[in-house]
Design a protein around this motif. Structure first.
Motif, PDB file in Angstrom:
ATOM      1  N   SER A 131      16.552   1.038 -14.184  1.00  0.00           N
ATOM      2  CA  SER A 131      17.048  -0.247 -14.701  1.00  0.00           C
ATOM      3  C   SER A 131      17.202  -1.294 -13.610  1.00  0.00           C
ATOM      4  CB  SER A 131      18.379  -0.031 -15.418  1.00  0.00           C
ATOM      5  OG  SER A 131      19.364   0.445 -14.505  1.00  0.00           O
ATOM      6  N   THR A 132      17.224  -0.854 -12.347  1.00  0.00           N
ATOM      7  CA  THR A 132      17.388  -1.771 -11.218  1.00  0.00           C
ATOM      8  C   THR A 132      16.046  -2.228 -10.630  1.00  0.00           C
ATOM      9  OG1 THR A 132      17.671   0.216  -9.865  1.00  0.00           O
ATOM     10  CG2 THR A 132      19.673  -0.957 -10.528  1.00  0.00           C
ATOM     11  N   ASP A 133      14.937  -1.818 -11.242  1.00  0.00           N
ATOM     12  CA  ASP A 133      13.596  -2.158 -10.750  1.00  0.00           C
ATOM     13  C   ASP A 133      13.140  -3.529 -11.243  1.00  0.00           C
ATOM     14  OD1 ASP A 133      13.434   0.367  -9.663  1.00  0.00           O
ATOM     15  OD2 ASP A 133      11.984   1.132 -11.124  1.00  0.00           O
ATOM     16  N   ALA A 134      12.154  -4.052 -10.538  1.00  0.00           N
ATOM     17  CA  ALA A 134      11.367  -5.190 -11.019  1.00  0.00           C
ATOM     18  C   ALA A 134       9.907  -4.913 -10.690  1.00  0.00           C
ATOM     19  CB  ALA A 134      11.818  -6.492 -10.381  1.00  0.00           C
ATOM     20  N   ILE A 135       9.012  -5.543 -11.434  1.00  0.00           N
ATOM     21  CA  ILE A 135       7.589  -5.510 -11.135  1.00  0.00           C
ATOM     22  C   ILE A 135       7.198  -6.902 -10.642  1.00  0.00           C
ATOM     23  CG2 ILE A 135       5.261  -5.105 -12.001  1.00  0.00           C
ATOM     24  CD1 ILE A 135       7.070  -2.623 -11.942  1.00  0.00           C
ATOM     25  N   VAL A 136       6.523  -6.951  -9.486  1.00  0.00           N
ATOM     26  CA  VAL A 136       6.114  -8.219  -8.882  1.00  0.00           C
ATOM     27  C   VAL A 136       4.594  -8.256  -8.769  1.00  0.00           C
ATOM     28  CG1 VAL A 136       6.129  -9.565  -6.730  1.00  0.00           C
ATOM     29  CG2 VAL A 136       8.264  -8.607  -7.629  1.00  0.00           C
ATOM     30  N   ARG A 137       4.020  -9.372  -9.193  1.00  0.00           N
ATOM     31  CA  ARG A 137       2.595  -9.616  -8.955  1.00  0.00           C
ATOM     32  C   ARG A 137       2.464 -10.192  -7.550  1.00  0.00           C
ATOM     33  NH1 ARG A 137      -0.207 -14.328  -9.564  1.00  0.00           N
ATOM     34  NH2 ARG A 137       1.447 -15.207 -10.879  1.00  0.00           N
ATOM     35  N   ILE A 138       1.748  -9.492  -6.679  1.00  0.00           N
ATOM     36  CA  ILE A 138       1.644  -9.893  -5.280  1.00  0.00           C
ATOM     37  C   ILE A 138       0.660 -11.059  -5.147  1.00  0.00           C
ATOM     38  CG2 ILE A 138       1.087  -9.139  -2.939  1.00  0.00           C
ATOM     39  CD1 ILE A 138       3.555  -7.763  -4.178  1.00  0.00           C
ATOM     40  N   THR A 139       1.120 -12.137  -4.544  1.00  0.00           N
ATOM     41  CA  THR A 139       0.238 -13.284  -4.284  1.00  0.00           C
ATOM     42  C   THR A 139      -0.199 -13.366  -2.828  1.00  0.00           C
ATOM     43  OG1 THR A 139       2.211 -14.694  -4.016  1.00  0.00           O
ATOM     44  CG2 THR A 139       1.174 -14.641  -6.196  1.00  0.00           C
ATOM     45  N   ARG A 140       0.571 -12.787  -1.929  1.00  0.00           N
ATOM     46  CA  ARG A 140       0.211 -12.664  -0.525  1.00  0.00           C
ATOM     47  C   ARG A 140       0.866 -11.402   0.026  1.00  0.00           C
ATOM     48  NH1 ARG A 140      -2.800 -16.390  -1.193  1.00  0.00           N
ATOM     49  NH2 ARG A 140      -3.209 -18.191   0.145  1.00  0.00           N
ATOM     50  N   SER A 141       0.098 -10.617   0.779  1.00  0.00           N
ATOM     51  CA  SER A 141       0.676  -9.526   1.556  1.00  0.00           C
ATOM     52  C   SER A 141       0.124  -9.632   2.968  1.00  0.00           C
ATOM     53  CB  SER A 141       0.367  -8.164   0.924  1.00  0.00           C
ATOM     54  OG  SER A 141      -1.029  -7.931   0.864  1.00  0.00           O
ATOM     55  N   ALA A 142       0.502  -8.720   3.844  1.00  0.00           N
ATOM     56  CA  ALA A 142       0.073  -8.823   5.241  1.00  0.00           C
ATOM     57  C   ALA A 142      -0.030  -7.444   5.869  1.00  0.00           C
ATOM     58  CB  ALA A 142       1.047  -9.694   6.039  1.00  0.00           C
ATOM     59  N   ILE A 143      -0.816  -7.374   6.933  1.00  0.00           N
ATOM     60  CA  ILE A 143      -0.945  -6.152   7.721  1.00  0.00           C
ATOM     61  C   ILE A 143       0.030  -6.231   8.892  1.00  0.00           C
ATOM     62  CG2 ILE A 143      -2.493  -4.747   9.139  1.00  0.00           C
ATOM     63  CD1 ILE A 143      -4.825  -5.839   7.516  1.00  0.00           C
ATOM     64  N   CYS A 144       0.744  -5.152   9.132  1.00  0.00           N
ATOM     65  CA  CYS A 144       1.719  -5.093  10.214  1.00  0.00           C
ATOM     66  C   CYS A 144       1.347  -3.964  11.169  1.00  0.00           C
ATOM     67  CB  CYS A 144       3.114  -4.851   9.642  1.00  0.00           C
ATOM     68  SG  CYS A 144       4.424  -4.716  10.878  1.00  0.00           S
ATOM     69  N   GLY A 145       1.702  -4.114  12.432  1.00  0.00           N
ATOM     70  CA  GLY A 145       1.452  -3.061  13.401  1.00  0.00           C
ATOM     71  C   GLY A 145       2.103  -1.745  13.018  1.00  0.00           C
ATOM     72  N   THR A 146       3.219  -1.798  12.289  1.00  0.00           N
ATOM     73  CA  THR A 146       3.863  -0.569  11.849  1.00  0.00           C
ATOM     74  C   THR A 146       2.928   0.253  10.970  1.00  0.00           C
ATOM     75  OG1 THR A 146       6.047  -1.607  11.951  1.00  0.00           O
ATOM     76  CG2 THR A 146       5.858   0.370  10.604  1.00  0.00           C
ATOM     77  N   ASP A 147       2.141  -0.422  10.126  1.00  0.00           N
ATOM     78  CA  ASP A 147       1.210   0.294   9.254  1.00  0.00           C
ATOM     79  C   ASP A 147       0.239   1.156  10.067  1.00  0.00           C
ATOM     80  OD1 ASP A 147       2.286  -1.078   7.004  1.00  0.00           O
ATOM     81  OD2 ASP A 147       0.942  -2.766   7.362  1.00  0.00           O
ATOM     82  N   LEU A 148      -0.127   0.677  11.257  1.00  0.00           N
ATOM     83  CA  LEU A 148      -1.104   1.397  12.070  1.00  0.00           C
ATOM     84  C   LEU A 148      -0.576   2.749  12.550  1.00  0.00           C
ATOM     85  CD1 LEU A 148      -2.509  -1.532  14.248  1.00  0.00           C
ATOM     86  CD2 LEU A 148      -3.524  -0.528  12.190  1.00  0.00           C
ATOM     87  N   HIS A 149       0.737   2.863  12.717  1.00  0.00           N
ATOM     88  CA  HIS A 149       1.300   4.136  13.175  1.00  0.00           C
ATOM     89  C   HIS A 149       0.948   5.265  12.209  1.00  0.00           C
ATOM     90  CE1 HIS A 149       3.444   2.131  16.330  1.00  0.00           C
ATOM     91  NE2 HIS A 149       4.199   1.457  15.502  1.00  0.00           N
ATOM     92  N   PHE A 150       0.984   4.956  10.917  1.00  0.00           N
ATOM     93  CA  PHE A 150       0.727   5.995   9.917  1.00  0.00           C
ATOM     94  C   PHE A 150      -0.739   6.425   9.925  1.00  0.00           C
ATOM     95  CE2 PHE A 150       3.847   2.995   7.747  1.00  0.00           C
ATOM     96  CZ  PHE A 150       4.934   3.557   8.392  1.00  0.00           C
TER      97      PHE A 150
END
Length: 403
Positions: A25-44
């Motif tokens: 009940s605490t969720d929302a659904i968002v349509r993404i209009t912009r996202s980004a790549i972060c250096g943190t993502d590269l660690h995975f």
């Protein structure tokens, strides 16, 4: 919908996956209009952060439009433009009420001792699907989403999803005071915004240390004094610049994927630690999937932390916002204690740090879009990752636009 999915170390794919649904009940659904790549993502992808679950959607920076809200979500309605904080928080637990939202007791499904819960991360962070997708499920939406004023564009807001608040938080951790001398290790996008944050919090002089020329040029445009660690020993350069005292404060914005100098006096000096660094790489990245120049872990995991301790003055302060694997156990503790240093580090309290920065942007006092260097369609996300991972000149911050 389309989404960037982690399938294993060195294996990411743009997949067609089911659209997200409201689960709580605490969720929302968002349509993404912009996202980004972060250096943190590269660690995975490089293997320097363990615990990723196959099938996890990557990404933790986005802005978008609310499509649906759960029954318990107040203050948000479909059609609202929102900023997504990269870390989730409930807004009512003890830590959230103190503004320490990165350590929310409730958001992480692994329990209160698990720590920060963020999008697109490994199992210890909750294993919540991320934001490099066309749509996203946002847990604890009332506190994780921030409504955007009409005058703020998506590009104005996007850097406030993670990296600008993180950089600001790093300057706060370092205790920047009026007139301070400050060294920023790492001149990627977080380091760039750490320079901006240090000046806005009162720093008198700021040095930026990196080995990528376009990053150093960008830092110089902000009036930082630049040090190329492939040409100079950064510790000796800072000692020379401060009459042998060291800087008052350091912001460490590199983390576990730090690289050794490839030439110059620092390369010779730290060659003696090659065996130590190799052992650290084996410790932090036991599994890799290197493809040519891609997905190569940093070859000196503790070097930026070592430089920070060596170059700060006695009784100096260090703010660490670079991502370090929990498996890394190396740190120059003896030197830090002998110099009476104050060391603070951790994940940004996004929900409490971000709103004042949003006011800075809305008031025209800070302009984020010039720090965005690439815009790519979501369809080309894998190629964008490959270029960003190789640290290609000019690739500072990449925005992804769903088509």
């Amino acid at each position: 919908m389309k989404a960037l999915v982690w399938h294993g170390v060195g294996d990411i794919r743009l997949d067609s996956v089911p659209d997200p649904k409201v689960q709580e009940s605490t969720d929302a659904i968002v349509r993404i209009t912009r996202s980004a790549i972060c250096g943190t993502d590269l660690h995975f992808i490089r293997g320097t952060m363990a615990g990723m679950r196959e099938g996890t959607i990557l990404g933790h920076e986005a802005v978008g439009v609310v499509e649906e809200v759960g029954a318990a979500v107040r203050g948000l309605t479909p059609g609202d433009r929102v900023l997504v904080c990269s870390t989730m928080s409930c807004g009512v637990c003890r830590y959230c009420r103190m503004g320490q939202t990165a350590q929310c007791d409730v958001a992480n499904p692994n329990g209160p001792q698990a720590g920060t819960c963020f999008f697109g991360g490994p199992a210890p962070t909750g294993s919540v699907d991320g934001l490099q997708a066309e749509y996203a499920r946002i847990p604890w939406a009332a506190n994780t989403l921030i409504p955007l004023p009409e005058k703020i564009s998506d590009d104005d807001a996007l850097l406030l999803s993670d990296i600008f608040p993180t950089a600001w938080f790093g300057a706060e951790l370092a205790g920047i005071r009026r007139g301070d001398t400050v060294a920023v290790y790492g001149a990627g996008i977080v380091g760039q915004l750490a320079i901006a944050s240090a000046y806005r919090q009162g720093a008198g002089r700021v040095w930026a240390i990196d080995g990528v020329q376009t990053r150093l040029v960008k830092a110089a445009e902000q009036k930082a004094e630049v040090i190329d660690f492939n040409r100079e020993d950064p510790v000796e350069a800072l000692m020379d610049a401060t009459l042998g005292v060291g800087v008052d404060a350091v912001i460490e914005a590199v983390g576990v994927d730090a690289q050794r100098p490839t030439r110059g006096p620092a390369a010779q000096k730290y060659a003696a630690q090659a065996e130590k660094f190799d052992a650290e790489v084996a410790q932090t990245a036991p599994e890799t999937n290197i493809e040519g120049e891609n997905w190569v872990p940093g070859d000196a995991p503790s070097l930026s932390a070592q430089w920070a301790v060596e170059s700060v003055a006695k009784y100096g302060r260090i703010g660490m916002i670079g991502v370090f694997s929990p498996d890394l156990t190396s740190f120059p503790l003896g030197m830090a204690t002998n110099k009476n240093l104050t060391l603070r580090g951790g994940n940004c309290d996004h929900r409490s740090v971000t709103p004042p920065l949003l006011d800075l942007v809305a008031g025209g006092l800070f302009d984020p879009p010039p720090f965005i260097t690439q815009e790519e369609p979501l369809d080309d996300v894998v190629e964008a990752y490959l270029s960003f991972d190789r640290r290609e000149e000019g690739w500072l911050k990449t925005v992804l636009a769903p088509q």
